[in-house]
Design a protein around this motif. Structure first.
Motif, PDB file in Angstrom:
ATOM      1  N   ILE A  78       0.835  -1.209   0.000  1.00 35.57           N
ATOM      2  CA  ILE A  78       0.000   0.000   0.000  1.00 35.57           C
ATOM      3  C   ILE A  78       0.867   1.256   0.000  1.00 35.57           C
ATOM      4  O   ILE A  78       0.679   2.156  -0.832  1.00 35.57           O
ATOM      5  N   ASN A  79       1.842   1.295   0.915  1.00 40.28           N
ATOM      6  CA  ASN A  79       2.673   2.494   1.007  1.00 40.28           C
ATOM      7  C   ASN A  79       3.520   2.714  -0.248  1.00 40.28           C
ATOM      8  O   ASN A  79       3.701   3.833  -0.695  1.00 40.28           O
ATOM      9  N   ARG A  80       4.017   1.626  -0.826  1.00 39.33           N
ATOM     10  CA  ARG A  80       4.774   1.752  -2.076  1.00 39.33           C
ATOM     11  C   ARG A  80       3.922   2.406  -3.159  1.00 39.33           C
ATOM     12  O   ARG A  80       4.341   3.349  -3.818  1.00 39.33           O
ATOM     13  N   LEU A  81       2.711   1.866  -3.294  1.00 45.05           N
ATOM     14  CA  LEU A  81       1.810   2.381  -4.322  1.00 45.05           C
ATOM     15  C   LEU A  81       1.533   3.868  -4.113  1.00 45.05           C
ATOM     16  O   LEU A  81       1.622   4.673  -5.031  1.00 45.05           O
ATOM     17  N   LEU A  82       1.215   4.217  -2.861  1.00 46.00           N
ATOM     18  CA  LEU A  82       0.842   5.596  -2.576  1.00 46.00           C
ATOM     19  C   LEU A  82       2.036   6.539  -2.724  1.00 46.00           C
ATOM     20  O   LEU A  82       1.923   7.633  -3.281  1.00 46.00           O
ATOM     21  N   VAL A  83       3.190   6.122  -2.237  1.00 44.03           N
ATOM     22  CA  VAL A  83       4.371   6.992  -2.300  1.00 44.03           C
ATOM     23  C   VAL A  83       4.855   7.108  -3.740  1.00 44.03           C
ATOM     24  O   VAL A  83       5.118   8.210  -4.233  1.00 44.03           O
ATOM     25  N   ASP A  84       4.938   5.974  -4.437  1.00 42.68           N
ATOM     26  CA  ASP A  84       5.446   5.999  -5.815  1.00 42.68           C
ATOM     27  C   ASP A  84       4.538   6.791  -6.747  1.00 42.68           C
ATOM     28  O   ASP A  84       5.003   7.412  -7.702  1.00 42.68           O
ATOM     29  N   SER A  85       3.242   6.767  -6.451  1.00 38.81           N
ATOM     30  CA  SER A  85       2.341   7.503  -7.323  1.00 38.81           C
ATOM     31  C   SER A  85       2.294   8.983  -6.945  1.00 38.81           C
ATOM     32  O   SER A  85       1.585   9.768  -7.570  1.00 38.81           O
ATOM     33  N   GLY A  86       3.031   9.336  -5.883  1.00 37.64           N
ATOM     34  CA  GLY A  86       3.116  10.737  -5.510  1.00 37.64           C
ATOM     35  C   GLY A  86       1.935  11.250  -4.703  1.00 37.64           C
ATOM     36  O   GLY A  86       1.834  12.448  -4.450  1.00 37.64           O
ATOM     37  N   LEU A  87       1.038  10.357  -4.305  1.00 42.43           N
ATOM     38  CA  LEU A  87      -0.121  10.799  -3.527  1.00 42.43           C
ATOM     39  C   LEU A  87       0.267  11.247  -2.124  1.00 42.43           C
ATOM     40  O   LEU A  87      -0.320  12.168  -1.566  1.00 42.43           O
ATOM     41  N   ILE A  88       1.261  10.575  -1.559  1.00 46.78           N
ATOM     42  CA  ILE A  88       1.740  10.982  -0.240  1.00 46.78           C
ATOM     43  C   ILE A  88       3.263  11.017  -0.271  1.00 46.78           C
ATOM     44  O   ILE A  88       3.898  10.363  -1.109  1.00 46.78           O
ATOM     45  N   LEU A  89       3.853  11.783   0.640  1.00 51.35           N
ATOM     46  CA  LEU A  89       5.306  11.888   0.673  1.00 51.35           C
ATOM     47  C   LEU A  89       5.920  10.856   1.609  1.00 51.35           C
ATOM     48  O   LEU A  89       6.901  10.201   1.272  1.00 51.35           O
ATOM     49  N   LEU A  90       5.322  10.745   2.803  1.00 54.20           N
ATOM     50  CA  LEU A  90       5.838   9.800   3.783  1.00 54.20           C
ATOM     51  C   LEU A  90       4.866   8.645   3.923  1.00 54.20           C
ATOM     52  O   LEU A  90       3.660   8.834   3.830  1.00 54.20           O
ATOM     53  N   PRO A  91       5.393   7.445   4.126  1.00 53.75           N
ATOM     54  CA  PRO A  91       4.501   6.294   4.260  1.00 53.75           C
ATOM     55  C   PRO A  91       3.528   6.458   5.423  1.00 53.75           C
ATOM     56  O   PRO A  91       3.863   7.037   6.456  1.00 53.75           O
ATOM     57  N   LEU A  92       2.328   5.936   5.257  1.00 54.10           N
ATOM     58  CA  LEU A  92       1.334   5.966   6.332  1.00 54.10           C
ATOM     59  C   LEU A  92       1.700   4.941   7.400  1.00 54.10           C
ATOM     60  O   LEU A  92       2.274   3.903   7.092  1.00 54.10           O
ATOM     61  N   GLU A  93       1.338   5.263   8.618  1.00 54.01           N
ATOM     62  CA  GLU A  93       1.600   4.322   9.721  1.00 54.01           C
ATOM     63  C   GLU A  93       0.498   3.276   9.755  1.00 54.01           C
ATOM     64  O   GLU A  93      -0.498   3.436  10.450  1.00 54.01           O
TER      65      GLU A  93
END
Lengths: 351, 280
Positions: free
Chosen positions: B126-141
Motif C-alpha cells: 500500500i505504502n509503495r503504491l501511494l508513495v510511488d504515485s506521488g499521492l503521499i510523501l511519507l509512508p502511512l503508519e
C-alpha cells in the motif's frame, strides 16, 4: 520460537498420525526408544537440526549402532508435562542457556556424570553440572550493509542509539532478554558491570525507540525486514547465517550477547548411559567442526577451532576476538528475574 | 409417546459418544486448569490477587475485550453486507463465492499474518503504491498499531460472520418478500421489517463466534501490534512457555473463560427469547 513450535506441532501431528497408523498394523513398534539401541532427541527443527542429524546423529549411529530418533517441537513446557506425568519421551535435548535455570528450578534435568570423559577443552563458561555446552551463538548488532555503503557502518550499541549519525528506522526485539543489556551498554554501562541489570535505567534508554522502532517478535521475520529496508539495523541472532548465505547483511560483535546451548538429559530418561555416550561423541572437535558446515553456530571445544575454515570461524561467536568483544549472557541472573522483569517491560510498553 | 421415547433414546445414544469425547478432552482439562489455578495442594488465590493488584493485567484484559468487540462489530457489518450480496447471487455463483470465502482457511494463520506485514509495512504494498504515485510523501503508519491488528483479525474472522448470516438469509422463503412487496412495502421496508428480523439468529451467532474467537488471538497482536497491542493470550503463552508459571497462566485463562461466560449470559439475556432458542 513460536513459529517453529507451531510448524513442528503440525509436523509432529502428522508424524504422530503416521506412527499411530503404523502401530495399528505393526504392534511391535514401541512408542519410546528401545532401551540400549535408540535415543530420542528433541530439537527446534530447521537447518540447525538438519545439521545435527548429518554431523552428529548419523555418524554416531555408524560408530556405536545407537540410533537417534530426531523429533522436533522441544519446549520446556512439554518437558515439564512429561516429567510431571512420569512419562519422559525424550533422552536428549540441546538447551539454550537462557532456559537452563528454569529447567533446573523445575527439576527437569539429570545431573551429568563428568567422570566419564574430559571436558577440559571446552570453553569453561559453557560447562555446568547439568548442561554441557555444545554450540555458542550470539545476539548482535545486525545491519543492511548496502544502506551504509561508502559510509561508516554502525559497530556499537551507541551507534545504534545515535540516530543523527546513522539514519534509518531501527528494529527492536520485543522481549527483555538481550534487549535490556544492549540498552544499558548504549547508555554507557561498562559490560563488566551489566549484571545485576538496572531495569529502570534500561527502559529509560529504550524510551527513545518506544514509538519509532519496529518491535518484532519472530526471529525469522527479521531478514525480510532488513532486506526490504523496512529497518536498517536491529539486534538479531541469525545475521551471520544470512551473511554466509550471501545476503547484504553484516554483524558487529562489539557488545554482542554471547550465549550457548548445551546438551542436557531430561529427568527420568530411560537411556541415560547412551545419552552420556552421545554427549562424549558430540563434543569431539571433529564433530563440532563438522556442524559449522551446516549452521553458523560456534564450537565450544577449543580444539575444534583449527578445524573450521578461518573465514567461517572469524564470523562465529567462539572465535576469541568475537567472544572477547561481546559479553557472556547471564542466564543465572535472568532465571529468577525473567517473570518480574517481563511484567515490568509489558507495563512500560503499554504506558 | 412410545415412539417419541424410542427416538429420544436413540438421540441419547447418538450423543453419548461426542458427549464422552467432550467430557474427556474438553471439560476434564478445563476443570484441571481451574483446579491448578488455585494451587496444587492447598487453596491458594495468590495468582488471582496478582491479576487484580498488578495494573498490567487489568489493562491487558480491557484491551483484549475492546479489540474483540471492535473486530466483532466490524465483522458483523461487513459480514452482513457480504452475505446479503451472496444470497442474491444465483446458485452457481453462490457456490463460487462460498468457496472463495472458505479458501483462506487453507492457509495457516501465521502465513496470513506475514501477508499482512507485506501489505501494511512502510515498504509494503500500500505504502509503495501511494508513495510511488506521488499521492503521499511519507509512508502511512499502517503497521504496529491497533489498526493493523484489527484489519488482520477481521480478515481472519470474517468467514465466521458471513456463513451463519448467509444460512439464515437463504432460509427465508422467497414468497415472504413477494408478499411484502405485493402489500406495497418498498424494498427498504421489506428489508427492515421482514429480512432483518428473520436473520437476527444468524447475526447473533456471527457476533458470538467472532467475539469469542477474537478474545483468543495471539500471533496477530504479537506480529502486527507493535509495542502497545498485547492480548491476554500473549501473557498466557509467556507464562506457559517461557517461565513455566502455569498457575498464573491457568488463573489468566480461567479469568478469560469466566469473563467470556459472563458476557455470554448478558448477551443471552439481552436477546429476545425466540432468537435465543433458535440461535444460541
Amino acid at each position: 520460537m513460536t513459529i517453529e513450535s507451531r510448524m513442528t506441532t503440525r509436523r509432529r501431528f502428522v508424524a504422530t498420525m503416521a506412527t499411530a497408523s503404523a502401530a495399528l498394523a505393526l504392534p511391535a513398534i514401541a512408542a519410546r526408544a528401545q532401551s540400549g539401541k535408540e535415543l530420542v532427541f528433541a530439537g527446534f527443527g530447521g537447518a540447525y537440526q538438519e545439521g545435527q542429524v548429518k554431523a552428529l546423529f548419523e555418524p554416531f549411529e555408524k560408530e556405536t549402532g545407537i540410533r537417534i530418533i530426531a523429533t522436533t517441537g522441544v519446549e520446556l513446557a512439554r518437558l515439564k508435562a512429561q516429567v510431571g506425568s512420569n512419562n519422559v519421551e525424550w533422552d536428549l535435548i540441546s538447551l539454550p542457556d537462557r532456559l537452563r535455570y528454569t529447567a533446573l528450578l523445575e527439576g527437569l534435568l539429570e545431573k551429568l556424570d563428568y567422570s566419564r570423559f574430559s571436558v577440559a577443552d571446552l570453553l569453561p563458561q559453557t560447562v555446568t553440572d547439568y548442561c554441557c555446552g555444545c554450540v555458542t551463538f550470539a545476539a548482535q548488532l545486525t545491519y543492511n550493509n548496502e544502506v551504509f555503503s561508502g559510509q561508516p557502518t554502525p559497530t556499537t550499541w551507541r551507534d545504534m542509539w545515535d540516530t543523527d549519525k546513522f539514519k534509518g528506522r531501527r528494529g527492536m526485539l520485543s522481549s527483555v532478554t538481550y534487549l535490556l543489556e544492549f540498552a544499558l551498554l548504549a547508555d554507557g554501562v561498562p559490560k563488566e558491570k551489566l549484571y545485576p541489570l538496572d531495569v529502570e535505567r534500561s527502559l529509560k534508554s529504550l524510551e527513545k525507540f518506544k514509538r519509532t522502532a519496529v518491535w518484532w517478535t519472530q526471529f525469522p521475520q527479521v531478514e525480510q525486514m532488513l532486506l526490504s529496508r523496512e529497518i536498517v539495523m536491529t539486534p538479531w541472532t541469525r545475521g551471520v547465517t544470512s551473511q554466509l548465505a550471501g545476503k547484504p547483511i553484516r554483524v558487529s560483535y562489539d557488545g554482542a550477547a554471547i550465549s550457548y546451548e548445551g546438551w542436557v538429559i531430561p529427568k527420568g530418561s530411560k537411556n541415560y548411559d547412551q545419552a552420556m555416550r552421545f554427549i562424549e561423541f558430540a563434543i569431539r572437535p571433529d564433530r563440532q567442526a563438522e556442524l559449522t558446515k551446516y549452521i553458523a553456530y560456534g564450537p565450544t571445544n577449543r580444539k575444534a577451532f583449527p578445524l573450521v575454515a578461518p573465514s567461517v570461524l572469524d564470523l562465529l561467536p567462539s572465535a576469541s576476538r568475537n567472544f572477547d568483544a561481546g559479553f557472556l549472557f547471564n542466564g543465572e541472573w535472568w532465571g529468577p528475574n525473567l517473570a518480574r522483569v517481563t511484567e515490568r517491560f509489558n507495563e512500560w510498553r503499554l504506558s | 409417546m412410545n415412539r417419541y421415547l424410542r427416538s429420544y433414546g436413540a438421540a441419547v445414544a447418538l450423543l453419548a459418544f461426542p458427549a464422552a469425547f467432550l467430557a474427556v478432552f474438553f471439560l476434564l482439562p478445563i476443570a484441571g486448569s481451574i483446579a491448578q489455578s488455585v494451587g496444587s495442594t492447598a487453596l491458594d488465590f495468590s495468582h488471582y490477587r496478582r491479576l487484580i493488584e498488578v495494573p498490567l493485567y487489568r489493562s491487558v484484559f480491557l484491551r483484549t475485550l475492546e479489540v474483540a468487540l471492535i473486530v466483532c462489530v466490524i465483522c458483523l457489518i461487513m459480514g452482513y453486507l457480504c452475505a446479503y450480496f451472496i444470497a442474491s447471487l444465483d446458485s452457481k455463483w453462490r457456490t463460487i463465492a462460498i468457496g472463495l470465502i472458505s479458501f483462506p482457511f487453507m492457509l495457516s494463520v501465521l502465513v496470513r499474518n506475514y501477508v499482512w506485514t507485506l501489505i501494511l509495512q512502510d515498504t509494503g504494498l500500500i505504502n509503495r503504491l501511494l508513495v510511488d504515485s506521488g499521492l503521499i510523501l511519507l509512508p502511512l503508519e499502517l503497521m504496529y498499531n491497533r489498526f493493523a491488528v484489527v484489519v488482520a483479525m477481521v480478515n481472519m474472522l470474517l468467514p465466521y460472520a458471513i456463513l451463519p448470516i448467509l444460512s439464515s438469509l437463504l432460509a427465508i422463503p422467497l414468497e415472504l418478500k413477494t408478499a411484502s412487496s405485493s402489500l406495497g412495502a418498498s424494498e427498504m421496508r421489506t428489508f427492515i421489517r421482514v429480512t432483518l428480523p428473520l436473520t437476527v439468529p444468524g447475526a447473533a451467532v456471527a457476533a458470538l463466534l467472532t467475539f469469542i474467537m477474537g478474545l483468543g488471538f495471539y500471533i496477530t497482536p504479537a506480529m502486527l501490534g507493535g509495542t502497545r497491542e498485547m492480548m491476554v493470550a500473549n501473557l498466557i503463552a509467556f507464562n506457559v512457555k517461557e517461565v513455566l508459571n502455569w498457575s498464573l497462566a491457568f488463573a489468566l485463562s480461567t479469568s478469560l473463560l469466566a469473563s467470556t461466560l459472563i458476557l455470554y449470559m448478558i448477551y443471552r439475556a439481552l436477546l429476545p427469547q425466540a432468537v435465543v432458542l433458535k440461535a444460541v
